[in-house]
Scaffold this motif. Structure first.
Motif, mmCIF file in Angstrom:
data_model
loop_
_atom_site.group_PDB
_atom_site.id
_atom_site.type_symbol
_atom_site.label_atom_id
_atom_site.label_comp_id
_atom_site.label_asym_id
_atom_site.label_seq_id
_atom_site.Cartn_x
_atom_site.Cartn_y
_atom_site.Cartn_z
ATOM 1 N N HIS A 137 0.674 -1.104 -0.042
ATOM 2 C CA HIS A 137 -0.217 0.010 0.044
ATOM 3 C C HIS A 137 0.926 1.144 0.022
ATOM 4 O O HIS A 137 1.944 1.389 0.574
ATOM 5 N N PRO A 138 0.460 2.345 -0.640
ATOM 6 C CA PRO A 138 1.307 3.493 -0.673
ATOM 7 C C PRO A 138 1.324 4.062 0.663
ATOM 8 O O PRO A 138 0.355 4.061 1.553
ATOM 9 N N TYR A 139 2.383 5.033 1.022
ATOM 10 C CA TYR A 139 2.442 5.453 2.264
ATOM 11 C C TYR A 139 1.449 6.412 2.739
ATOM 12 O O TYR A 139 0.835 6.342 3.839
ATOM 13 N N ARG A 140 0.667 6.849 1.718
ATOM 14 C CA ARG A 140 -0.606 7.753 1.957
ATOM 15 C C ARG A 140 -1.702 6.780 2.547
ATOM 16 O O ARG A 140 -2.145 7.517 3.770
ATOM 17 N N ARG A 141 -1.930 5.842 2.136
ATOM 18 C CA ARG A 141 -2.916 4.888 2.830
ATOM 19 C C ARG A 141 -2.598 4.257 4.060
ATOM 20 O O ARG A 141 -3.367 4.215 5.006
ATOM 21 N N ARG A 142 -1.291 4.035 4.219
ATOM 22 C CA ARG A 142 -0.688 3.200 5.335
ATOM 23 C C ARG A 142 -0.819 4.497 6.758
ATOM 24 O O ARG A 142 -1.352 4.210 7.673
ATOM 25 N N LEU A 144 -2.991 7.109 6.856
ATOM 26 C CA LEU A 144 -4.223 7.266 7.081
ATOM 27 C C LEU A 144 -4.550 6.322 8.104
ATOM 28 O O LEU A 144 -5.435 6.281 9.190
ATOM 29 N N ARG A 145 -4.365 4.780 7.865
ATOM 30 C CA ARG A 145 -4.782 3.735 8.833
ATOM 31 C C ARG A 145 -4.026 3.852 10.130
ATOM 32 O O ARG A 145 -4.602 3.460 11.155
ATOM 33 N N LEU A 146 -2.689 4.388 10.061
ATOM 34 C CA LEU A 146 -2.121 4.474 11.347
ATOM 35 C C LEU A 146 -2.883 5.402 12.339
ATOM 36 O O LEU A 146 -2.891 5.324 13.388
ATOM 37 N N GLU A 147 -3.201 6.624 11.635
ATOM 38 C CA GLU A 147 -4.006 7.549 12.253
ATOM 39 C C GLU A 147 -5.263 7.261 12.902
ATOM 40 O O GLU A 147 -5.691 7.430 14.016
ATOM 41 N N ALA A 148 -6.030 6.448 11.858
ATOM 42 C CA ALA A 148 -7.068 5.969 12.436
ATOM 43 C C ALA A 148 -7.087 4.921 13.414
ATOM 44 O O ALA A 148 -7.974 4.793 14.645
#
Length: 340
Positions: A137-142, A144-148
């Motif tokens: 997965h691109p860093y952008r998606r990772r 967002l998942r980390l923040e969530a």
């Protein structure tokens, strides 16, 4: 496929400035902390426990019982990448020396140190969630998942979310002002569309650097063409303390320094001392002692131990022929460290 230790972390290469958009596309900037790189694995089945892996693959969770105790905040099947740091409660700051003590202690000693030197895990990436691997997965998606993850599970100390911004101006302010706080080294630059590639140096790190003076006490190479400079400062008892070494000198700098060096007298304070090639290394340098009277202006990052020992090689900027060794600031050991 479920990730299991050891997992090789993605790495960063040191640069002098932020790479252009042609290299990174849309960049992201994270604060860089002075700690131990670590990967954290939560249980994936019954009978398992939290695992903490170093950059080189060792498991060290037994050194950090406070992290193991706090693992109940985290969901199963999770793999985080981040920085392991320690807070010195007496000094009120992050402490790399304290982290070293924690990493060497086990059993009762580890539990006792956890009270005065609590550990924190600063997460900057998520590699697996709910047992599902996210490396492609691109860093952008990772991110967002980390923040969530932090929001959904209301994570609190010792789990910390690494600050990140896509604003270059904000990142420059971090470099210019925030990183003069002990424990903050600079920034890491990543691309928002990057997958996570274990072992690959696809990120970039910029360390905040400061200018200082030091005494040249020894060299490698020859007196006419020195290669490295070994540096020192006098302590409060007028003893010359070794504080580190430079990166290799450029030819013009080597020529200038060589013109001003003088071979050491027999009573040189470093006679019989052994110098190593890098911080934490056992490989000895072949050095030539010189009269400790020349002053070098250096550029160094914020990784400094025991009142003034540089963990990373510093950069030689110029000779300060207008200064004497007595003009250089003193080496001052941290409270509790030996001045001998």
């Amino acid at each position: 496929m479920t990730l299991r230790p050891p997992v090789e972390p993605m790495l960063a290469q040191a640069v002098e400035s932020v790479p252009g958009s042609g290299v990174l596309g849309e960049p992201a900037f994270e604060q860089k902390f002075d700690g131990y790189r670590a990967l954290l694995f939560t249980p994936t089945g019954a009978g398992e426990r939290l695992l903490v892996q170093t950059r080189r693959g060792r498991l060290i969770q037994d050194r950090f019982p406070d992290l193991v105790a706090a693992a109940e905040q985290l969901p199963d099947g999770l793999v985080l990448d981040g920085e392991l740091v320690v807070w010195d409660t007496a000094a009120g700051r992050l402490s790399f020396e304290g982290l070293q003590r924690r990493a060497a202690a086990r059993g009762r000693a580890a539990r006792e140190l956890a009270a005065s030197l609590p550990a924190f895990f600063i997460a900057f990436d998520v590699l697996q969630e709910d047992g599902v691997e996210l490396l492609r997965h691109p860093y952008r998606r990772r991110r967002l998942r980390l923040e969530a993850l932090f929001t959904t599970h209301r994570l609190k100390a010792p789990w910390t979310l690494c600050p990140m911004s896509t604003d270059l101006i904000k990142a420059q302010k971090w470099l210019e002002s925030w990183t003069d706080v002990p424990g903050l080294e600079g920034i890491v630059v990543k691309a928002m569309n990057q997958p996570y590639r274990p072992g690959y140096r696809g990120w970039y790190k910029l360390r905040w650097r400061d200018t200082a003076e030091a005494i040249i006490g020894a060299i490698t190479g020859t007196l006419a063409r020195p290669h490295l400079l070994l540096l020192g400062r006098h302590d409060t008892h007028d003893r010359l303390r070794s504080i580190g070494r430079t990166v290799p000198l450029r030819p013009e700098a080597a020529h200038l320094v060589g013109e001003n060096l003088t071979a050491a007298d027999p009573e040189h304070p470093w006679t019989g001392m052994r110098f190593v090639s890098a911080w934490g290394s056992r490989d000895a340098l072949d050095v030539t002692l010189v009269r400790p009277e020349l002053v070098a202006e250096i550029s160094a990052d914020t990784a400094v131990d025991h009142g003034g020992i540089y963990r990373h090689p510093v950069r030689f900027k110029r000779l300060r022929l207008d200064l004497t060794a007595r003009d250089v600031s003193r080496f001052r050991a941290d409270p509790g460290t030996s001045a001998s």
